[in-house]
Design a protein around this motif. Structure first.
Motif, PDB file in Angstrom:
ATOM      1  N   ASP A   1       3.172 -11.608 -20.141  1.00 13.61           N
ATOM      2  CA  ASP A   1       2.345 -12.809 -19.959  1.00 13.61           C
ATOM      3  C   ASP A   1       1.713 -13.256 -21.265  1.00 13.61           C
ATOM      4  O   ASP A   1       1.466 -14.437 -21.473  1.00 13.61           O
ATOM      5  CB  ASP A   1       1.241 -12.522 -18.934  1.00 13.61           C
ATOM      6  CG  ASP A   1       1.821 -12.155 -17.590  1.00 13.61           C
ATOM      7  OD1 ASP A   1       2.354 -13.055 -16.934  1.00 13.61           O
ATOM      8  OD2 ASP A   1       1.791 -10.964 -17.219  1.00 13.61           O
TER       9      ASP A   1
ATOM     10  N   GLU B   1       1.198  -3.278  -7.218  1.00 10.80           N
ATOM     11  CA  GLU B   1       1.288  -4.386  -6.260  1.00 10.80           C
ATOM     12  C   GLU B   1       0.453  -5.590  -6.659  1.00 10.80           C
ATOM     13  O   GLU B   1       0.915  -6.725  -6.638  1.00 10.80           O
ATOM     14  CB  GLU B   1       0.804  -3.900  -4.899  1.00 10.80           C
ATOM     15  CG  GLU B   1       1.944  -3.641  -3.925  1.00 10.80           C
ATOM     16  CD  GLU B   1       1.435  -2.970  -2.684  1.00 10.80           C
ATOM     17  OE1 GLU B   1       0.526  -3.541  -2.049  1.00 10.80           O
ATOM     18  OE2 GLU B   1       1.941  -1.867  -2.361  1.00 10.80           O
ATOM     19  N   LYS B   2      -0.801  -5.312  -7.046  1.00  9.82           N
ATOM     20  CA  LYS B   2      -1.728  -6.404  -7.384  1.00  9.82           C
ATOM     21  C   LYS B   2      -1.276  -7.077  -8.678  1.00  9.82           C
ATOM     22  O   LYS B   2      -0.776  -6.391  -9.583  1.00  9.82           O
ATOM     23  CB  LYS B   2      -3.117  -5.780  -7.587  1.00  9.82           C
ATOM     24  CG  LYS B   2      -4.251  -6.742  -7.471  1.00  9.82           C
ATOM     25  CD  LYS B   2      -5.575  -5.978  -7.485  1.00  9.82           C
ATOM     26  CE  LYS B   2      -6.697  -6.924  -7.881  1.00  9.82           C
ATOM     27  NZ  LYS B   2      -7.910  -6.216  -8.249  1.00  9.82           N
ATOM     28  N   SER B   3      -1.433  -8.405  -8.764  1.00 10.91           N
ATOM     29  CA  SER B   3      -0.940  -9.068  -9.975  1.00 10.91           C
ATOM     30  C   SER B   3      -1.884  -8.818 -11.161  1.00 10.91           C
ATOM     31  O   SER B   3      -3.097  -8.661 -11.002  1.00 10.91           O
ATOM     32  CB  SER B   3      -0.726 -10.556  -9.715  1.00 10.91           C
ATOM     33  OG  SER B   3      -1.906 -11.238  -9.920  1.00 10.91           O
TER      34      SER B   3
ATOM     35  N   LYS C   1       5.190  -3.742 -13.625  1.00 13.58           N
ATOM     36  CA  LYS C   1       5.109  -4.859 -12.658  1.00 13.58           C
ATOM     37  C   LYS C   1       5.712  -4.449 -11.316  1.00 13.58           C
ATOM     38  O   LYS C   1       5.250  -4.874 -10.261  1.00 13.58           O
ATOM     39  CB  LYS C   1       5.814  -6.089 -13.231  1.00 13.58           C
ATOM     40  CG  LYS C   1       5.046  -6.712 -14.402  1.00 13.58           C
ATOM     41  CD  LYS C   1       4.557  -8.116 -14.109  1.00 13.58           C
ATOM     42  CE  LYS C   1       3.489  -8.534 -15.084  1.00 13.58           C
ATOM     43  NZ  LYS C   1       3.318  -9.960 -15.250  1.00 13.58           N
TER      44      LYS C   1
END
Ligand code: C5P
Length: 223
Positions: free
Chosen positions: A197, A162-164, A158
């Protein structure tokens, strides 16, 4: 809020019983080779009909056109999540992303069963950590929705990407559970703190005396 995914690593009658017993809970069911190859829609349709999310863990790994066709078939089955080996290559990932629609593609970087020695024997000079980060980063840049990784890798990924993306974490054990064949396990709190997640859990739930009660206790921790 993190989601709970139950790995249906059971035979068909046990899987169907579990699906019935857990109706109404916000869960994802993961169907892998064992059930899918033998029972196909007899398991995937039951997951969907009972309003659960379907995670097809088929770890696609092939030439771009074959991967694309696999993604399209998974989409037809109503899969919500589908795993793909990132090492299938950029073109395969691009084609998979182009046709995936609402299916969330989850990239598998390096199998947790492989060691740094295995990497060396494949001619890879990077450390395991560098290799996993470079594969995961490229996959996310190409539009893959999530990455399957151990709880111990989530934080580094994480921070390094950079991109989620969704961190999907197997290898979770409750206090007192046997670790069995897993190597890098974390507990639920550890997985959540690291930024997981989706928590993928099999034996800790399947082998509990009361799987429904065990699952309820876990859902409370995720709330
Ligand atoms: O029983 P347990 O909780 O160890 O099951 C974990 C599930 O996650 C299994 O279905 C296993 O195949 C899957 N998985 C894993 N490690 C990976 C990828 C998938 O344990 N790196």
């Amino acid at each position: 809020m993190a989601k709970l995914c139950i790995a249906l690593d059971t035979n068909l009658p046990q899987a169907l019983e579990l699906i019935k017993a857990l109706r109404g809970y916000p869960l994802i069911f993961k169907v892998g080779y064992k059930l899918f190859i033998s029972h196909h829609r007899a398991i995937t349709d039951r997951v969907k009909e009972n309003n659960f999310e379907l995670f097809l863990d088929l770890k696609l790994h092939d030439i771009p056109n074959t991967v694309k066709e696999g993604v399209l078939s998974a989409k037809d089955l109503g899969a919500d999540y589908l795993t793909i080996h990132i090492s299938s290559g950029e073109e395969a990932l691009r084609q998979a992303v182009a046709v995936k629609g609402r299916v969330k593609l989850l990239g598998v970087s390096l199998l947790t069963s492989l060691s740094e020695e295995d990497l060396k024997s494949m001619g890879v000079c990077l450390s395991k950590e560098q290799y996993v980060l470079s594969l995961a980063k490229r996959a996310v840049e190409l539009g893959v929705d999530g990455v399957v990784c151990s709880g111990q890798e989530v934080k580094r990924l994480k921070e390094g990407i950079e991109k989620s993306f969704m961190a999907v974490v197997p290898g979770i054990r409750l206090e007192g559970d046997p670790i069995e064949d897993q190597k890098r396990v974390v507990d639920i709190e550890g997985a959540l703190q690291s930024g997981a997640d989706i928590l993928v859990m099999g034996r800790s739930i399947l082998r509990a005396q009361n799987p429904v009660k065990r699952m309820e206790e876990i859902l409370l921790k995720l709330a």
